[in-house]
Scaffold this active site. Structure first.
Site, short mmCIF file in Angstrom:
data_model
loop_
_atom_site.label_atom_id
_atom_site.label_comp_id
_atom_site.label_asym_id
_atom_site.label_seq_id
_atom_site.Cartn_x
_atom_site.Cartn_y
_atom_site.Cartn_z
N GLY A 132 0.79 -1.23 0.00
CA GLY A 132 0.00 0.00 0.00
C GLY A 132 0.82 1.27 0.00
CG PHE A 159 6.30 -4.10 -6.81
CD1 PHE A 159 5.69 -5.23 -7.32
CD2 PHE A 159 5.52 -2.97 -6.61
CE1 PHE A 159 4.33 -5.23 -7.64
CE2 PHE A 159 4.16 -2.96 -6.92
CZ PHE A 159 3.58 -4.10 -7.43
CB ILE A 160 11.93 -6.53 -2.95
CG1 ILE A 160 10.89 -5.91 -2.01
CG2 ILE A 160 13.34 -6.27 -2.46
CD1 ILE A 160 10.88 -4.39 -1.98
CB THR A 161 15.15 -5.23 -7.77
OG1 THR A 161 14.12 -4.61 -8.53
CG2 THR A 161 16.22 -5.75 -8.71
N PRO A 244 20.96 11.73 -6.38
CG PRO A 244 21.94 13.84 -6.16
CD PRO A 244 21.32 12.72 -5.36
CD GLU A 246 19.30 5.95 -4.46
OE1 GLU A 246 18.08 5.96 -4.71
OE2 GLU A 246 19.76 5.98 -3.30
CD GLN A 340 4.91 0.51 -36.36
OE1 GLN A 340 4.66 0.18 -35.20
NE2 GLN A 340 4.05 0.34 -37.35
N GLY A 368 11.60 6.42 -8.68
CA GLY A 368 10.85 7.66 -8.67
C GLY A 368 10.13 7.85 -9.99
#
Length: 381
Positions: A132, A159-161, A244, A246, A340, A368
């Protein structure tokens, strides 16, 4: 052939030799196994041990902890080459987690964990996102309750890499009251840790070799000396302090993917015959590829400039936000345009362009969301 790039001071002979070594290692040790890793949904942790022993895992770490003491540009070059080989983003997360320890850990914590992160004995992950709670880290609900000489952690992450393969995990948990001041980072060594459980490997539309997992904490007990930095309530500031760097770990692979998509499409357009002539001879194809080549040059120029500013300690947060959102937007646009030109073949996963298409989409979400990046930029206008 793209125009010649400006040669920044970080782009010296030493780093080019490093790039070539990394490229050769990836081609020999990773690429032949990548399809199998995609099918099983993860890269085995032991694979990274050889990368670490070669000095490629965390070259920027201080020599005191087993690194080479190189600039951050070396790590970004490694990320560049991994992306060009379609390797997943596992090591970006590993380096982010390692930098939290380097920047904020006590000396005892650095000595305990950094050498093993450098040599590949440990693979790191960061547990932020919850079912959540995503971008709004202030809403994190996982709690670490002080109990005697340690903490008891309860909660869930998603969603943990590296969540499936890691054996060192930095958990964002609430040690205090509501809001950002109540957050702390706690480091877990996860192997055989009571109460810690890895849930299912989540099925994604792309990045199939990157393990993404649910994690559960049911009364996980850890000693108090595993609180990063030794002081409660510092977690939010610690997370914000590395942004920065990251963002650059996302922008650099965006540039690499754009260049790879361009090269793949050029090769295909030269060979593919349409109405008896190469696809590349058609004006629309040439115009589209000219546009893509321009974007590739501008993106790489921007990324290289940001890398220099990062190395010089002058990369401000807003420029990093711009690099993150704009380069990933261009990545998705370019890969779509290139796909394409492949026609129906571009929709087949045996073709790299199809895999790039599926893998690129998340670049605008993780690290982010791009909408958040734009809002942060706008606040400073």
């Amino acid at each position: 052939m793209l125009p010649q790039l400006h040669r920044h001071s970080w782009m010296d002979e030493s780093i080019e030799a490093f790039r070539e070594q990394v490229r050769r290692y990836i081609a020999a040790e990773f690429s032949p196994h990548l399809d199998g890793w995609r099918r099983q949904g993860y890269v085995p942790r032991q694979v990274w041990r050889g990368f670490g022993e070669m000095g490629f895992l965390l070259p920027e770490m201080d020599e005191a902890y087993g690194g080479a003491g190189a600039s951050l540009a070396y790590q970004l070059v490694a990320q560049d080459e991994l992306a060009k080989a379609e390797m997943p983003n596992n090591l970006a997360v590993h380096t982010i987690a390692s930098h939290y320890i380097r920047a904020y850990g006590t000396e005892a914590q650095k000595q305990r964990w950094l050498p093993r992160l450098v040599n590949g004995e440990m693979l790191a992950a960061i547990a932020m996102t919850e079912p959540g709670c995503g971008t709004d880290l202030k809403a994190i609900g996982t709690r670490a309750r002080r109990d005697g000489g340690g903490y008891v952690i309860d909660g869930a992450k998603t969603f943990i890499t590296n969540g499936f393969t890691c054996n060192l995990l930095i958990v964002v948990a609430r040690t205090g009251g509501p809001g950002s001041r109540g957050l702390s980072l706690i480091v877990l060594e996860t192997e055989d840790l009571p109460g810690f459980r890895v849930g299912r490997l989540l099925e994604k539309i792309g990045l199939h070799a990157s393990d993404t997992a649910e994690l559960f904490f049911d009364g996980v007990r850890v000693p108090a000396d595993q609180l990063l930095g030794g002081e409660e309530g510092q977690g939010f500031g610690q997370l914000m302090g590395q942004l920065p760097y990251e963002r650059m770990l996302i922008a650099v692979p965006a540039a690499a993917t754009i260049e790879l998509a361009l090269q793949l499409t050029l090769d295909y357009a030269r060979e593919r015959k349409v109405f008896g002539a190469p696809l590349l001879d058609m004006q629309n194809t040439r115009f589209k590829l000219a546009e893509v080549a321009t974007i590739a040059h501008v993106v790489r120029t921007f990324v290289n400039d940001c890398t220099q500013r990062l190395v010089d300690g002058k990369l401000d947060a807003e420029a990093a936000y711009m690099a993150k959102w704009w380069c990933t937007e261009q990545q998705c646009r370019v890969v779509d345009e290139c796909l394409q030109l492949f026609g129906g073949y571009g929709y087949m996963t045996e073709y790299p362009i199809a895999r790039l298409y599926a893998a690129s989409r998340v670049q605008k979400i993780y690290g982010g969301a791009n909408e958040v990046m734009k809002d942060l930029i706008a606040r400073k206008l």
